[in-house]
Scaffold this active site. Structure first.
Site, PDB file in Angstrom:
ATOM      1  N   ASP A  92       0.858  -1.176   0.000  1.00 30.20           N
ATOM      2  CA  ASP A  92       0.000   0.000   0.000  1.00 30.20           C
ATOM      3  C   ASP A  92       0.899   1.234   0.000  1.00 30.20           C
ATOM      4  O   ASP A  92       2.047   1.182   0.452  1.00 30.20           O
ATOM      5  CB  ASP A  92      -0.893  -0.039   1.243  1.00 30.20           C
ATOM      6  N   ASP A 295      -7.824  -7.120   0.432  1.00 29.22           N
ATOM      7  CA  ASP A 295      -6.992  -7.391   1.603  1.00 29.22           C
ATOM      8  C   ASP A 295      -7.673  -6.873   2.854  1.00 29.22           C
ATOM      9  O   ASP A 295      -8.557  -6.012   2.779  1.00 29.22           O
ATOM     10  CB  ASP A 295      -5.632  -6.699   1.460  1.00 29.22           C
ATOM     11  N   CYS A 333     -12.971 -28.011   9.218  1.00 30.82           N
ATOM     12  CA  CYS A 333     -11.879 -27.149   8.766  1.00 30.82           C
ATOM     13  C   CYS A 333     -10.626 -27.980   8.533  1.00 30.82           C
ATOM     14  O   CYS A 333     -10.292 -28.857   9.324  1.00 30.82           O
ATOM     15  CB  CYS A 333     -11.607 -26.051   9.788  1.00 30.82           C
ATOM     16  N   CYS A 335      -7.497 -26.718   8.348  1.00 31.02           N
ATOM     17  CA  CYS A 335      -6.276 -26.004   8.724  1.00 31.02           C
ATOM     18  C   CYS A 335      -5.441 -26.801   9.714  1.00 31.02           C
ATOM     19  O   CYS A 335      -5.921 -27.741  10.363  1.00 31.02           O
ATOM     20  CB  CYS A 335      -6.603 -24.624   9.302  1.00 31.02           C
ATOM     21  N   CYS A 338      -6.906 -26.815  13.408  1.00 30.98           N
ATOM     22  CA  CYS A 338      -8.053 -27.691  13.644  1.00 30.98           C
ATOM     23  C   CYS A 338      -7.679 -29.164  13.562  1.00 30.98           C
ATOM     24  O   CYS A 338      -8.313 -30.009  14.198  1.00 30.98           O
ATOM     25  CB  CYS A 338      -9.160 -27.375  12.647  1.00 30.98           C
ATOM     26  N   HIS A 364      -5.818 -20.428  11.755  1.00 36.72           N
ATOM     27  CA  HIS A 364      -7.187 -20.859  11.452  1.00 36.72           C
ATOM     28  C   HIS A 364      -7.972 -19.760  10.738  1.00 36.72           C
ATOM     29  O   HIS A 364      -8.610 -20.020   9.703  1.00 36.72           O
ATOM     30  CB  HIS A 364      -7.923 -21.256  12.724  1.00 36.72           C
TER      31      HIS A 364
END
Length: 421
Positions: A92, A295, A333, A335, A338, A364
């Site tokens: 940015d 974002d 999930c 991830c 998890c 997560h």
């Protein structure tokens, strides 16, 4: 110019899939760009971000300018090498941070607009740390109070040193409290700054032969005024930007409409980045109306406070109800967190103030949003977008529709303020 290839179009809307090609790899769009403000996604290793499916990361020129300094990042091989991230990178311009921190609003610019509007807006109890003129912005560092100056040329110089694949033109970010007259002047100022950014970008590109090309995106301002938004795009298009960022303060309920206004004015092959969203309903709205990438710091920021995303909404893991809950953070999930840890364990870590609590929760939450956007992209490709959106949002916001008593502390269906972070 960074190539963008349009894939499957969403019937009757601006949304589409595509591929944004950069020197460090392709980004399949729509895509969520994880925010690593200071060259790090807080509490998470870059390797973990890659493992959870993040395609690119965004850092901030303002923060890296103040610490450690763009020269150090450049000497470290550029942003990607410096932070050990092999994929595409964004920066940015720093304009939002200079002006929002300078006005005392931190991350929130979409404050109550029912009060008196003004040309000079400052947060209650704060002193102004930034002053805007037609040449640029003079500001004080939020770290130590030292005085600094950003102009379009300086922002370009900083971002070229940082070396990201996609960079943004320096813009003036207003608030919804500013008057219509000020918004008009600000759009004109941002357009004048855009001309200077283009000129400096071309000069620096020519002087840094051998470096990978950095795509420069213009930034569209205009608050919630259709004529200003559309005119901003029309004025910026002839300048030769590689893509556009849609920025500025706006009310949540107008998000889709404003994104659509902007995208309707752009050539189809122009990539479009929406600055600062991540709540699920906003994700669907932004993509449907034409955003290719976007974002937000929200997934990682709320994770560090124990707020967890799940298919049934966001919940507060620190509450007592999870003390003996040995299920994963979200059923189904995929991830790392998890697969290996329970709600009870993370509840304990947060209560004990162990730092790894933030790491596991952030992994997560980032995976949840990355996967959501991946699933949205697939639904556009296979023609099931409308059905997928209805099913997902109905489940995610079911508790909120039943009333506040059915929401766990920390759950929210709204953004944590303004669109840019």
């Amino acid at each position: 110019m960074t190539p963008f290839t349009v894939g499957t179009r969403l019937p009757g809307a601006q949304g589409r899939t595509g591929v944004l090609s950069t020197p460090h790899g392709d980004i399949r769009t729509p895509a969520f760009i994880a925010v690593g403000t200071k060259a790090t996604v807080k509490a998470v290793l870059p390797e973990s971000m890659s493992d959870l499916g993040a395609q690119a990361v965004l850092a901030n020129a303002y923060h890296l300018y103040l610490q450690p300094g763009p020269d150090i990042v450049e000497n470290g091989g550029g942003l990607g090498s410096f932070m050990n991230w092999p994929g595409p990178t964004f920066t940015d311009s720093g304009g939002f941070q200079v002006l929002s921190l300078g006005a005392g609003f931190k991350k929130v610019l979409a404050m109550d607009v029912k009060g008196l509007q003004s040309d000079d807006v400052i947060a209650a109890g704060k002193t102004r740390l930034a002053t805007v003129d037609d040449d640029g912005v003079t500001f004080k560092s939020h770290l130590d109070g030292s005085k600094h100056r950003f102009t379009p040329e300086i922002s370009m110089q900083i971002q070229h040193q940082l070396g990201a694949d996609v960079i943004f033109a320096f813009d003036e970010c207003t608030t919804l409290m500013n008057t219509r007259e000020y918004q008009e002047r600000s759009v004109d100022r941002t357009q004048a700054w855009a001309v200077r950014c283009i000129d400096e970008h071309r000069r620096l590109t020519a002087s840094r032969a051998g470096k990978p090309y950095q795509a420069l995106f213009g930034v569209i301002q205009g608050a919630q005024y259709e004529d200003l938004r559309r005119q901003a795009v029309r004025d910026l298009l002839p300048l030769g930007f590689d893509g556009f960022g849609i920025g500025g303060a706006l009310e949540k309920e107008n998000l889709g409409t404003i994104v659509r206004w902007c995208c309707e004015e752009m050539p189809e092959a122009m990539p479009r980045h929406l600055l600062g969203i991540s709540e699920p309903d906003d994700v669907f709205t932004a993509i449907e109306n034409g955003a290719d990438t976007f974002d937000c710091v929200s997934p990682s920021r709320v994770a560090r406070n124990g707020a967890i995303y799940s298919p049934d909404g966001r919940y507060n893991l620190v509450t007592a109800r999870y003390r003996r809950d040995f299920s994963p953070l979200a059923e189904g999930c995929d991830c790392y967190t998890c697969a290996n840890y329970t709600r009870a364990y993370l509840h304990h870590l947060f209560k004990a103030k162990e730092m790894v609590s933030c790491t596991l929760a952030t992994i997560h939450n980032e995976r949840f949003i990355v996967k959501l956007v991946d699933d949205v992209r697939r639904s556009i490709e296979d023609g099931s977008f409308a059905e997928f959106r209805a099913e997902f949002l109905s489940r995610y916001y079911a508790a909120k529709r039943l009333g506040p008593q059915n929401e766990g502390p920390g759950r929210s269906s709204t953004n944590d303020g303004h669109l840019r972070y």
